[in-house]
Design a protein around this motif. Structure first.
Motif, PDB file in Angstrom:
ATOM      1  N   MET A   1       6.512   0.265   7.925  1.00  0.00           N
ATOM      2  CA  MET A   1       6.599  -0.862   8.859  1.00  0.00           C
ATOM      3  C   MET A   1       7.825  -1.718   8.570  1.00  0.00           C
ATOM      4  N   SER A   2       8.871  -1.133   8.103  1.00  0.00           N
ATOM      5  CA  SER A   2      10.059  -1.913   7.776  1.00  0.00           C
ATOM      6  C   SER A   2      10.779  -2.365   9.041  1.00  0.00           C
ATOM      7  N   ASP A   3      11.670  -3.311   8.878  1.00  0.00           N
ATOM      8  CA  ASP A   3      12.490  -3.876   9.959  1.00  0.00           C
ATOM      9  C   ASP A   3      11.618  -4.398  11.090  1.00  0.00           C
ATOM     10  N   GLY A   4      11.927  -4.061  12.321  1.00  0.00           N
ATOM     11  CA  GLY A   4      11.208  -4.572  13.481  1.00  0.00           C
ATOM     12  C   GLY A   4       9.872  -3.923  13.699  1.00  0.00           C
TER      13      GLY A   4
ATOM     14  N   TYR B   1       0.853  -1.182   0.000  1.00  0.00           N
ATOM     15  CA  TYR B   1       0.000   0.000   0.000  1.00  0.00           C
ATOM     16  C   TYR B   1       0.886   1.228   0.000  1.00  0.00           C
ATOM     17  N   PHE B   2       0.492   2.236  -0.778  1.00  0.00           N
ATOM     18  CA  PHE B   2       1.311   3.441  -0.888  1.00  0.00           C
ATOM     19  C   PHE B   2       0.502   4.692  -0.579  1.00  0.00           C
TER      20      PHE B   2
ATOM     21  N   PHE C   1       6.773  -6.214  12.873  1.00  0.00           N
ATOM     22  CA  PHE C   1       6.464  -7.194  13.904  1.00  0.00           C
ATOM     23  C   PHE C   1       5.700  -6.544  15.056  1.00  0.00           C
ATOM     24  N   LYS C   2       6.091  -5.337  15.423  1.00  0.00           N
ATOM     25  CA  LYS C   2       5.429  -4.616  16.514  1.00  0.00           C
ATOM     26  C   LYS C   2       4.041  -4.121  16.118  1.00  0.00           C
ATOM     27  N   SER C   3       3.783  -4.005  14.818  1.00  0.00           N
ATOM     28  CA  SER C   3       2.527  -3.430  14.332  1.00  0.00           C
ATOM     29  C   SER C   3       1.493  -4.465  13.911  1.00  0.00           C
ATOM     30  N   LEU C   4       1.775  -5.752  14.038  1.00  0.00           N
ATOM     31  CA  LEU C   4       0.873  -6.790  13.532  1.00  0.00           C
ATOM     32  C   LEU C   4      -0.533  -6.712  14.110  1.00  0.00           C
ATOM     33  N   ASN C   5      -0.674  -6.269  15.338  1.00  0.00           N
ATOM     34  CA  ASN C   5      -1.993  -6.185  15.959  1.00  0.00           C
ATOM     35  C   ASN C   5      -2.599  -4.789  15.886  1.00  0.00           C
TER      36      ASN C   5
ATOM     37  N   THR D   1       5.424   6.586  -0.436  1.00  0.00           N
ATOM     38  CA  THR D   1       5.792   5.871   0.785  1.00  0.00           C
ATOM     39  C   THR D   1       4.998   4.576   0.886  1.00  0.00           C
ATOM     40  N   GLY D   2       5.690   3.444   0.895  1.00  0.00           N
ATOM     41  CA  GLY D   2       5.044   2.152   1.017  1.00  0.00           C
ATOM     42  C   GLY D   2       4.752   1.811   2.466  1.00  0.00           C
ATOM     43  N   LEU D   3       3.584   1.271   2.711  1.00  0.00           N
ATOM     44  CA  LEU D   3       3.184   0.918   4.075  1.00  0.00           C
ATOM     45  C   LEU D   3       4.087  -0.158   4.656  1.00  0.00           C
ATOM     46  N   PHE D   4       4.276  -1.248   3.932  1.00  0.00           N
ATOM     47  CA  PHE D   4       5.087  -2.347   4.466  1.00  0.00           C
ATOM     48  C   PHE D   4       6.572  -2.156   4.173  1.00  0.00           C
TER      49      PHE D   4
END
Length: 114
Positions: free
Chosen positions: A48-51, A36-37, A54-58, A41-44
């Motif tokens: 939400m790159s790197d760590g 998604y952009f 993982f912190k944003s999954l919920n 700027t891409g969302l993933f």
């Protein structure tokens, strides 16, 4: 919906929402990148790159529905005085004189909006 649910939809290629809102920003899906952009700027890939992913999954992601054309109400009749519409299951739903008048006025409004 949560970020992990959105990732599952993308992975399974099922009912991928076109637009989503995350962290007060609206992103549009790009099939080519499976991301998604918001402008460039891409969302993933970026947000939400790197760590951070993982912190944003919920985290909650809001699906923004696409504007759909409003369809007219199809009024049918099976006798000279009995009018009906069909529900989502195809069942006949009888119309009173007043509900038929309202349905016809709604159709008129829909036609004027086009």
């Amino acid at each position: 919906m949560r970020v992990i649910d959105l990732l599952n939809k993308i992975a399974n290629q099922k009912e991928i929402p076109i637009k989503v809102k995350w962290n007060y920003h609206i992103y549009t899906y790009d099939e080519h990148y499976d991301d998604y952009f918001e402008e460039t700027t891409g969302l993933f890939q970026n947000e939400m790159s790197d760590g951070m992913l993982f912190k944003s999954l919920n985290d909650k992601v809001e699906i923004i529905e696409e504007d759909k054309e409003i369809e007219e109400i199809k009024i049918e009749q099976d006798s000279a005085t009995h009018f009906y519409i069909r529900n989502e299951h195809g069942t006949k739903c009888g119309l009173t004189t007043h509900s038929r008048l309202i349905a016809e006025k709604l159709n008129e409004v829909i036609r004027r909006m086009r």
